[in-house]
Scaffold this motif. Structure first.
Motif, short mmCIF file in Angstrom:
data_model
loop_
_atom_site.label_atom_id
_atom_site.label_comp_id
_atom_site.label_asym_id
_atom_site.label_seq_id
_atom_site.Cartn_x
_atom_site.Cartn_y
_atom_site.Cartn_z
N TYR A 24 0.84 -1.19 0.00
CA TYR A 24 0.00 0.00 0.00
C TYR A 24 0.88 1.25 0.00
O TYR A 24 2.02 1.23 0.45
CB TYR A 24 -0.89 0.05 1.26
CG TYR A 24 -1.98 -0.99 1.34
CD1 TYR A 24 -1.71 -2.27 1.83
CD2 TYR A 24 -3.28 -0.70 0.96
CE1 TYR A 24 -2.72 -3.22 1.95
CE2 TYR A 24 -4.30 -1.63 1.08
CZ TYR A 24 -4.00 -2.89 1.57
OH TYR A 24 -5.01 -3.84 1.68
N ARG A 25 0.27 2.33 -0.46
CA ARG A 25 0.93 3.63 -0.41
C ARG A 25 -0.03 4.60 0.28
O ARG A 25 -1.24 4.57 0.02
CB ARG A 25 1.24 4.11 -1.82
CG ARG A 25 1.95 5.43 -1.91
CD ARG A 25 2.34 5.71 -3.35
NE ARG A 25 3.02 7.01 -3.46
CZ ARG A 25 3.55 7.50 -4.58
NH1 ARG A 25 3.49 6.79 -5.70
NH2 ARG A 25 4.13 8.68 -4.58
N GLN A 26 0.50 5.43 1.16
CA GLN A 26 -0.35 6.36 1.89
C GLN A 26 0.19 7.77 1.77
O GLN A 26 1.33 8.05 2.11
CB GLN A 26 -0.41 5.97 3.38
CG GLN A 26 -1.36 6.81 4.19
CD GLN A 26 -1.41 6.38 5.64
OE1 GLN A 26 -0.44 5.84 6.17
NE2 GLN A 26 -2.52 6.61 6.29
N PHE A 27 -0.66 8.66 1.26
CA PHE A 27 -0.32 10.07 1.20
C PHE A 27 -0.85 10.75 2.46
O PHE A 27 -1.78 10.24 3.10
CB PHE A 27 -0.95 10.71 -0.05
CG PHE A 27 -0.39 10.19 -1.33
CD1 PHE A 27 -1.04 9.20 -2.04
CD2 PHE A 27 0.81 10.67 -1.83
CE1 PHE A 27 -0.52 8.71 -3.23
CE2 PHE A 27 1.33 10.20 -3.01
CZ PHE A 27 0.67 9.20 -3.71
N PRO A 28 -0.28 11.89 2.82
CA PRO A 28 -0.74 12.58 4.04
C PRO A 28 -2.24 12.81 4.04
O PRO A 28 -2.81 13.26 3.04
CB PRO A 28 0.03 13.92 4.00
CG PRO A 28 1.25 13.61 3.22
CD PRO A 28 0.83 12.60 2.18
N LYS A 29 -2.88 12.46 5.13
CA LYS A 29 -4.32 12.64 5.32
C LYS A 29 -5.16 11.89 4.26
O LYS A 29 -6.29 12.25 3.99
CB LYS A 29 -4.69 14.12 5.33
CG LYS A 29 -3.99 14.91 6.43
CD LYS A 29 -4.54 16.30 6.54
CE LYS A 29 -3.75 17.12 7.56
NZ LYS A 29 -3.79 16.54 8.91
N GLN A 30 -4.58 10.88 3.68
CA GLN A 30 -5.30 10.08 2.70
C GLN A 30 -5.36 8.63 3.18
O GLN A 30 -4.64 8.23 4.08
CB GLN A 30 -4.59 10.12 1.34
CG GLN A 30 -4.49 11.50 0.74
CD GLN A 30 -5.83 12.02 0.29
OE1 GLN A 30 -6.65 11.30 -0.25
NE2 GLN A 30 -6.07 13.31 0.51
N SER A 31 -6.22 7.87 2.56
CA SER A 31 -6.32 6.47 2.94
C SER A 31 -5.17 5.68 2.35
O SER A 31 -4.41 6.18 1.53
CB SER A 31 -7.65 5.89 2.45
OG SER A 31 -7.70 5.88 1.06
N LEU A 32 -5.04 4.45 2.77
CA LEU A 32 -4.04 3.56 2.20
C LEU A 32 -4.52 3.13 0.82
O LEU A 32 -5.61 2.59 0.68
CB LEU A 32 -3.85 2.32 3.08
CG LEU A 32 -3.03 2.46 4.35
CD1 LEU A 32 -3.78 3.23 5.41
CD2 LEU A 32 -2.64 1.09 4.86
N MET A 33 -3.70 3.34 -0.18
CA MET A 33 -4.05 2.98 -1.54
C MET A 33 -3.33 1.69 -1.91
O MET A 33 -2.11 1.62 -1.84
CB MET A 33 -3.64 4.09 -2.51
CG MET A 33 -4.00 3.82 -3.95
SD MET A 33 -3.19 4.95 -5.10
CE MET A 33 -1.52 4.27 -5.13
N LEU A 34 -4.08 0.67 -2.29
CA LEU A 34 -3.48 -0.60 -2.67
C LEU A 34 -2.71 -0.42 -3.96
O LEU A 34 -3.24 0.08 -4.95
CB LEU A 34 -4.56 -1.67 -2.84
CG LEU A 34 -4.08 -3.05 -3.25
CD1 LEU A 34 -3.25 -3.69 -2.14
CD2 LEU A 34 -5.26 -3.95 -3.62
N MET A 35 -1.44 -0.86 -3.94
CA MET A 35 -0.61 -0.78 -5.13
C MET A 35 -0.61 -2.11 -5.88
O MET A 35 -0.74 -2.14 -7.10
CB MET A 35 0.83 -0.41 -4.75
CG MET A 35 0.98 0.92 -4.06
SD MET A 35 2.67 1.19 -3.53
CE MET A 35 3.52 1.29 -5.10
N ALA A 36 -0.40 -3.18 -5.13
CA ALA A 36 -0.26 -4.49 -5.78
C ALA A 36 -0.46 -5.60 -4.77
O ALA A 36 -0.31 -5.41 -3.56
CB ALA A 36 1.12 -4.61 -6.42
N THR A 37 -0.80 -6.76 -5.33
CA THR A 37 -0.97 -7.98 -4.55
C THR A 37 0.01 -9.00 -5.09
O THR A 37 0.10 -9.18 -6.31
CB THR A 37 -2.39 -8.52 -4.70
OG1 THR A 37 -3.32 -7.54 -4.23
CG2 THR A 37 -2.57 -9.81 -3.91
#
Lengths: 112, 118
Positions: free
Chosen positions: B36-49
């Protein structure tokens, strides 16, 4: 698509106050629902979960009920403590085997 | 409980270099790992499985040549950010789960890696 919306923070409470953090979701099918907590300087930890409608997850005094009719999974605690200060994430798993989809997180700050 | 160790916790490097982040499951076999990747004040964004021994499945919009994922063993997955640039600066979090591809086991998370590209 699948998504999670949770209330904007920060939430600031005094010790022993009642806590509610709202979470609603959009999903096809029958997702599982989760609350994760991230204490300062630590990784995400599973707080509680519910896998089907009307299930209630509970842990450490926190509760959340899976409400399919309102597509909600609100987190509640009757009396918060300073040690509950953390970021809380609502998440859903669309179906078994898929990755969790997270809300933006809500920061809770509890003062004595 | 299940422990996921992520290393390094913080890295600062110059633009153009490649950075490798390791994710290890310490007391269980991680059949599947997620990045996952997380930007400030943002949710965790799934990058890959990634499933052990298979190529990773990337989410739409994630460049697989930029973010190389290797999951060669049941306890280790790596994410390499190739030719990193300032826009790649972010908080990267790995997650691991045991059981098969259709497992309903919980995901366990590492503490994250803060990547800063100068």
């Amino acid at each position: 698509g699948n998504s999670v919306t949770q209330m904007e923070g920060p939430v600031t409470l005094s010790e022993e106050a009642f806590l509610t953090i709202n979470c609603t979701y959009t999903a096809t099918g029958y997702p599982s629902l989760f609350w994760y907590v991230q204490y300062p300087g630590e990784g995400l930890q599973l707080l509680l979960k519910a896998t089907k409608a009307d299930d209630k997850g509970s842990n450490k005094g926190f509760e959340a009920t899976y409400r399919k009719e309102t597509t909600s999974f609100h987190l509640e605690k009757g009396s918060v403590q300073v040690s509950d200060s953390a970021v809380y994430f609502c998440a859903l798993r669309p179906r078994a085997g898929t990755a969790l989809i997270f809300g933006k997180g809500t920061t809770l700050s509890v003062s004595s | 409980g299940a422990v996921v160790s992520q290393h390094p916790s913080w890295v600062i490097c110059k633009s153009g270099t490649s950075v490798k982040i390791e994710c290890r499951s310490l007391d269980f076999q991680a059949t599947t790992m997620f990045w996952y990747r997380q930007f400030p004040k943002q949710s965790l964004m799934l990058m890959a499985t990634s499933n052990e021994g298979s190529k990773a499945t990337y989410e739409q919009g994630v460049e697989k040549d930029k973010f190389l994922i290797n999951h060669a063993s049941l306890t280790l997955s790596t994410l390499t950010v190739t030719s990193a640039h300032p826009e790649d600066s972010s908080f990267y979090i790995c997650s691991a789960r045991d059981g098969g591809q259709d497992s309903n086991q919980p995901q366990h998370f590492g503490d994250g890696t803060r990547l800063s590209i100068l």
